[in-house]
Scaffold this active site. Structure first.
Site, short mmCIF file in Angstrom:
data_model
loop_
_atom_site.label_atom_id
_atom_site.label_comp_id
_atom_site.label_asym_id
_atom_site.label_seq_id
_atom_site.Cartn_x
_atom_site.Cartn_y
_atom_site.Cartn_z
N ASP A 260 -14.93 -103.14 -25.77
CA ASP A 260 -13.79 -103.11 -24.86
C ASP A 260 -14.29 -103.60 -23.51
OD1 ASP A 260 -11.69 -102.53 -23.18
OD2 ASP A 260 -11.26 -100.58 -24.09
N ILE B 50 -12.60 -104.34 -20.79
CA ILE B 50 -11.49 -104.24 -19.85
C ILE B 50 -11.93 -104.24 -18.38
CG2 ILE B 50 -11.44 -101.71 -19.88
CD1 ILE B 50 -8.41 -101.82 -19.76
#
Lengths: 496, 470
Positions: free
Chosen positions: A241, A243
């Site tokens: 991830d 992000i």
């Protein structure tokens, strides 16, 4: 009738287990902080004694740049006179492949956010309802109910919901500890993998956030390479991830897993990236999540699933334009990094003045604060929760206790710094410094550096008792402390 | 070890169905008046493209909403950061009022019982996750929207058991069909959790009658199960009959605050009524607190973009706009549907009498070589590849009778629709003449007359019916 519903009797109208269980995680005490904030939110002029929100990992530092761009580019909106001629085509567009220009712009932006060291293929860009939707979707693609994903702790609290709730997938944490600054090691992953397999669990993969939430640290290239080799060897998946990719403000470059996927020893079919614009650009409201997989079947499946969480075409259209504006993007990334760095510097310096250390970090929208020395009882989660309640109720800061991130060592707190203006940050620091100085005559021993016990239990949160505080504890704080009341959950789960 | 999940390899997403294959063919060779006049005309897409001008005009008059401003002040930052899964309060209020307006303000919708979702695709799936588990089933009247196979079953593990409806009574739901479906589910060892209907119906374009609605409410009451009413087409009713929502029926039966009302859930979306499928605006409406609570949490997986919520809250709060829009929308749909029906008639083709939706349910049984689904697929292929019209075969909608097709009319210009009808007429005439040559002329003329006569008979007896029953 009501109780029949809950007990799941023969009643045919009962709801599903998913609808009635707690696996969404929102009943945790963790939300006490939100509630306190909601009831009494800080405002510099209107409510200067309110609770300051430091539990929300938002990036509010560069919205002015985006606002400016939108003003100067009315064509990018299908609603303005300059852009309305596109309205019907865009409003009508629901193809789950997404607008080509949008995919191209996102791929381009993702490359830029990684310093141009890698390129992304627009054909592999799949939309989702934020990273929340992306993480759930990737689980649906890679695992079946009962399968396991290894996730290094401490990890983002909502993974319990996103990865597990509707998918039936299990999380087995890979506990990281302060003894090596919470660094994720291949050995730790190997050990967790071995243990899981020995208990007859079907491990489908490893998932981690890099840069890390809640730590704010980035994984070094060697470890990343070794992890990628490890998953290849074991034929399990790796989901990274990313992000927070563009929230790096200092130190080494962030190394995306995309940079190591071309290694000959890597089975690219096992590598998947989750991305979003919620943190890097500060646009959580626009719900832009991306699943990027090197596995064609996964791309195909995730794309079909994206029907359940497509990005609004109005948003796709605007971002396609914005993110293809190279001069805007270059300036944005540079400015964002700069402002985050300054903010981080001011905050950590202020904390240091109060004798509070944080884990050294070079990315993210938060710091991982070490308050072990303020625990009434060392190594006690009860004490952590007590301290946390004091911070919320007395210091009036909503911060996030490490236990909510499945951290195995009590005393760590995640504190966000990018979701407020400079003045508010200043107030927060003053309050912290004030609180610490009032208690500088405390009698509790400081935690020694050697005092790190790796707790290899399953990191269950201990239900703490609402007993009266002991007298010695009372001496620590001049104000009288009342035990916190039980609150019924009402707060929305805001992205943390 | 199996590397990917079973969901990847199963085709429960339903996208290998002919419904979607037709689309693929269209994508390869799409009609364009100028650039590709011999391309395939898309008639398989239930879109409403008739009223964009009204929205565009509104936008021109409302620069604040268009420019993410409120009272002249930019609220960009607030919107950029707004991710509360309870949704923008102004938007839910406006949506609730819009839904009331569509139902003639006869029923009320409480904004706090609305859960926003990314389109009704997401709304339906979310409701399934809340109400059913693997091994549970929902009963659906056939024919039904092909996307339900994916939306209701794929990731939830729930099953669909069909309630068979037939042309003998205009595909209405009967009590015996309901009971049969229920028993069939039990035979399959599936626990029935509820019934799901689309009202107005996709693909039929008809509204459920009061009789059917009462039947459904009684049925779920007796079986103690749920009823989901997907009312996504509620604003596309263009006949002189009013749309009767399941909420109307609950009110009329004085069941509004009863236990039963807690098991009735409405799904809505702005994709059809307002023609905004790209904006991904869906909603679940439920009287059950627990459903609202669980669905709200689940909406995290598919929230509506805040800039879209803001724009639409302004649009839908403008009552002058909504009133005019709903009126005009109905008018234009009616005209367009009539154009399709007449065009079909000119080709000797009839359809189920309908007064809602963006499509007609067309009867091409007489064009089948044999009364089989193979023949239906053969006919469909000819229509896609030779006639160059992408229409949806009834089998993709799980219809139990071969020969029915869903044909959309609201997603193209008048001229394009005209052309489509011309092509169809040419095809039918050429087929007829081909058949005339290949079979004995006596037989053919006889069967041709019979066909023509029965069509007329069908139509005449149809219009004699009481308005309440289609």
């Amino acid at each position: 009738m009501g109780s029949l519903k809950k007990s799941g009797g023969v009643n045919g109208a009962i709801l599903s287990r998913i609808a009635t269980n707690d696996q969404h995680g929102e009943n945790s005490e963790y939300f006490h902080g939100w509630k306190s904030y909601d009831k009494d939110p800080f405002h510099l002029s209107r409510n200067p004694h309110g609770v300051i929100q430091m539990g929300l990992a938002e990036n509010q530092l560069c919205l002015d740049l985006i606002k400016e761009w939108i003003k100067e580019n009315p064509k990018a909106s299908v609603c303005t006179p300059e852009g309305v001629h596109q309205f019907s085509d865009i409003a009508n567009f629901q193809d789950y492949h997404g607008l080509k220009e949008f995919r191209q712009a996102i791929a381009h932006f993702m490359g830029k956010a990684r310093g141009g060291r890698v390129t992304f293929d627009p054909e592999r860009i799949v939309m989702s309802g934020g990273a929340t939707g992306a993480n759930e979707t990737i689980m649906f693609c890679l695992a079946d109910p009962g399968d396991v994903f290894l996730v290094p702790s401490p990890y983002y609290a909502a993974f319990d919901r996103d990865l597990r709730w509707r998918t039936g997938v299990e999380i087995v944490p890979v506990h990281c500890s302060s003894s090596n600054n919470f660094k994720l090691t291949v050995e730790a992953v190997e050990w967790a993998y071995k243990k899981a397999v020995e208990s007859n669990k079907n491990v489908k993969g490893l998932l981690f956030t890099n840069p890390s939430n809640p730590l704010g640290t980035i994984l070094d290239k060697d470890t990343l390479k070794n992890l990628v080799r490890f998953v290849t060897k074991k034929n399990i998946h790796l989901v990274v991830d990313e992000i927070y990719a563009a929230t790096v403000f200092a130190g080494e470059n962030f190394v995306s897993v995309a940079e190591v996927v071309k290694d000959s020893e890597v089975n690219a079919d096992l590598i998947h990236i989750v991305y979003s614009l919620s943190k890097d650009m500060g646009l959580p409201g626009f719900r832009v999540g991306i699943v990027y997989s090197y596995n064609d079947s996964v791309v195909s499946c995730a794309r079909k699933m994206s029907s359940f969480g497509l990005v609004s075409s109005q948003t796709q259209f605007m971002l396609a334009s914005m993110l293809s504006d190279d001069s805007f993007v270059d300036n944005f990334l540079m400015e964002s990094s700069k402002r985050l760095g300054i903010r981080h510097g001011v905050f950590t310096l202020g904390l240091k003045k109060a004798g509070i250390n944080c884990l050294i970090s070079t990315a993210g929208l938060f710091v991982w604060m070490d308050l072990r020395h303020l625990l009434r009882v060392r190594n006690s989660f009860e004490s952590e929760i007590e301290l946390w309640h004091i911070i919320i109720d007395k210091v009036k800061l909503n911060v996030s206790p490490g236990s909510s991130f499945q951290c195995t060592e009590p005393g760590w707190f995640r504190v966000c710094f990018a979701n407020m203006d400079d003045d508010t940050l200043h107030v927060a620091l003053l309050r912290i410094q004030d609180f610490v100085s009032k208690n500088s005559n405390k009698t509790a021993e400081k935690a020694s550096d050697n005092d790190q016990v790796i707790q290899n239990n399953n990191a269950k949160k201990q239900k703490w008792k609402q007993s009266n505080l002991r007298l010695s504890f009372r001496r620590l704080y001049e104000d009288g402390l009342s035990s916190p009341g039980i609150m019924s959950p009402h707060s929305p789960l805001l992205r943390t | 070890m199996k590397q990917l999940s079973t969901k990847v390899t199963s085709n429960a997403h339903g996208q290998d169905s002919s419904y979607f294959l037709g689309w693929e063919e269209y994508e390869k060779n799409p009609y364009d008046e100028i650039k590709n006049p011999n391309g395939i005309i898309q008639m398989g897409l239930a879109e409403n493209q008739l009223c964009f001008d009204l929205i565009e005009t509104w936008l021109a008059k409302n620069p604040d909403a268009a420019g993410l401003k409120k009272d002249g002040q930019s609220i960009f930052k607030e919107l950029a950061l707004f991710q509360d899964y309870h949704g923008l309060p102004e938007f839910k209020k406006a949506l609730a009022e819009f839904m009331e307006e569509i139902r003639g303000n006869r029923v009320t919708f409480d904004p706090s019982k609305i859960v926003l979702a990314a389109g009704s695709t997401s709304a339906n799936e979310t409701l399934m996750f809340c109400l059913a588990e693997p091994g549970d089933a929902f009963l659906l009247p056939t024919p039904y929207y092909p996307g339900f196979d994916r939306d209701l079953k794929w990731r939830t593990g729930a099953e669909i058991v069909p309630i068979h409806c037939s042309s003998s009574n205009g595909f209405q739901i009967t009590e015996s069909a309901l009971q049969q479906a229920y028993q069939q589910a039990q035979k399959l060892d599936l626990k029935v959790k509820g019934v799901l209907v689309t009202n107005p119906s996709n693909p039929l374009g008809t509204m459920l009658t009061r009789r059917e609605l009462n039947l459904l409410v009684d049925f779920i009451t007796s079986k103690n199960i749920h009823l989901i009413s997907d009312e996504i087409y509620s604003g596309t009713v263009f006949g002189f009959e009013q749309f009767v929502s399941v909420m109307d029926v609950l009110k009329d039966k004085k069941l509004e605050n009863s236990e039963v009302s807690k098991r009735v859930h409405v799904v809505y979306s702005l994709s059809k009524d307002l023609g905004l499928p790209g904006f991904r605006v869906g909603a679940i409406y439920s009287n059950d607190e627990m459903v609202v609570s669980a669905a709200t949490k689940m909406s995290s997986f598919g929230l509506v973009s805040s800039q879209t919520q803001y724009l639409l809250s302004a649009l839908l709060s403008d009552k002058k706009f909504t009133g005019t829009y709903l009126n005009e929308n109905q008018k234009r749909l009616k005209i367009r549907q009539k154009q399709l029906v007449s065009g079909l008639e000119a080709a000797g083709v009839t359809c189920l009498k309908s007064n809602a939706g963006l499509f007609c349910w067309v009867d091409m049984r007489h064009l089948l070589d044999t009364n089989t689904f193979e023949a239906e697929l053969e006919l469909w292929k000819k229509i896609v590849y030779e006639v160059k019209l992408n229409i949806s075969p009834g089998s993709s909608c799980h219809c139990t009778e071969p020969g029915w097709f869903r044909v959309c009319f609201a997603n193209m210009s008048e001229e394009t629709l005209d052309l489509a009808m011309k092509r169809l007429k040419e095809y039918v005439e050429s087929t007829d003449s081909r058949r005339l040559i290949s079979k004995s002329s006596h037989e053919r003329i006889k069967s041709l007359r019979k066909r023509t006569v029965s069509n007329w008979v069908f139509r005449v007896s149809w219009t004699d019916r009481v308005p309440d029953e289609r």
